[in-house]
Design an enzyme around this catalytic site. Structure first.
Site, PDB file in Angstrom:
ATOM      1  N   HIS A 186      46.682  41.105  52.189  1.00 18.63           N
ATOM      2  CA  HIS A 186      45.464  41.766  52.619  1.00 18.63           C
ATOM      3  C   HIS A 186      44.363  41.391  51.622  1.00 18.63           C
ATOM      4  CE1 HIS A 186      46.432  44.435  49.336  1.00 18.63           C
ATOM      5  NE2 HIS A 186      47.585  44.751  49.909  1.00 18.63           N
TER       6      HIS A 186
ATOM      7  N   HIS B 194      45.040  41.255  47.848  1.00 19.91           N
ATOM      8  CA  HIS B 194      45.676  40.045  47.311  1.00 19.91           C
ATOM      9  C   HIS B 194      44.654  38.911  47.209  1.00 19.91           C
ATOM     10  CE1 HIS B 194      49.278  42.013  49.284  1.00 19.91           C
ATOM     11  NE2 HIS B 194      49.729  41.801  48.062  1.00 19.91           N
TER      12      HIS B 194
END
Ligand code: PAF
Length: 290
Positions: free
Chosen positions: A45, A48
């Site tokens: 997501h 990250h």
């Protein structure tokens, strides 16, 4: 898939073995590149991607890793529920500017006969360490392995898993692993919910209740900032979460942001930590108390 996404996906090189990974990284080092590592378990997501982008600004090569590490799961059901879509993750990493994905199979990380664990004591006795037996042994072992395998200049971790960040810093210090550990601020949805792969598991109703975690943390942090006794405000925080629809609160605690010592009153660097369940999904979050 549109053309840009297709091209982005095909640009990201993938190494599946340690030998292959080291081959690529040795070549880059010989060419003068600096190398950053972004360890993940996939289910990517924006949080990250923020790690990849932060790494990108400081290093000429960014290596992301995806390995759903069985050693850090105390519950096989939780492990089985962990989201996985390598095609999607690869496209996202490529678009965020990663150069290489290390994607080892379990047998590459834990071959037959594997018998070593890295265990950090002290920091792991509380919070998620108390609630999830053996979890941090799994984290510090796999992170130590990834750092030895890639030997990066720096590795990037999100502050959402703040206790993990401290455990990784301790591991690196204690084992003299020559790498800089970078913590990156938690990325949140517009309603305050910290981004997490576990959010994918929330039902519509659970997703609607989830922002209460950050809201209650923020309210309690504000109440604690002047430095008065913390106990009543922490208890009120736990009760507010239950009223907001959480099924159980594992912890809602005020601790020192470096040592994780429990605090009775806020003082720098105090931090509030919470873990609570919405249905079968356990969410965690933490914020500094200014
Ligand atoms: O934060 C995670 O996703 C994992 O705990 C990590 C650091 C990749 C180790 O498996």
């Amino acid at each position: 898939m549109d053309r840009a996404r297709k091209n982005a996906r095909s640009e990201l090189a993938v190494s599946r073995s340690v030998a292959e990974l080291r081959g690529v990284l040795n070549r880059w080092r010989a060419e003068g590149d600096s190398i950053a590592l972004v360890p993940t378990m996939g289910g990517l997501h924006e949080g990250h991607l923020a790690l990849v982008r932060a790494a990108r600004t400081q290093f000429s090569r960014v290596v992301a890793t995806i390995f759903v590490n069985p050693m850090q799961f105390d519950d096989p059901v939780d492990l089985g529920r962990y989201p996985s879509d390598i095609g999607r993750d690869t496209a996202m990493l490529s678009q965020a500017g990663a150069d290489l994905l290390f994607l080892p199979a379990a047998g590459e990380m834990y071959p037959p006969g594997f018998a070593t664990a890295v265990k950090v004591s002290g920091l792991t006795a509380c919070l998620c360490g108390a609630a999830r037996r053996g979890h941090f042994d799994g984290v510090s072992t796999v992170v130590a392995k990834l750092l030895c395998q890639a030997a990066p200049d720096a590795a990037f971790f999100g502050e959402k898993d703040y206790q993990q960040l401290l455990v990784v810093r301790r591991t690196v210090r204690d084992l003299d692993i020559p790498v800089r550990i970078e913590g990156v601020t938690t990325v949140r949805e517009a309603d305050g919910l910290a981004l997490s792969s576990r959010n994918f598991n929330l039902s519509r109703e659970e997703r609607a209740a989830a922002p209460a975690l950050y809201r209650v943390l923020s309210e309690v942090a504000q109440a604690l900032a002047p430095g008065g006794p913390a106990q009543a405000a922490l208890e009120e925080g736990r009760e507010s979460l239950m009223r907001a629809g959480f099924a159980r609160v594992d912890y809602f605690e005020l601790r020192d942001g470096e040592t994780l010592t429990s605090l009775e009153r806020a003082r720098p660097p105090a931090r509030l930590f919470a873990a609570a369940w919405l249905g079968a999904t356990r969410l965690i979050d933490n914020i500094p108390v200014a």
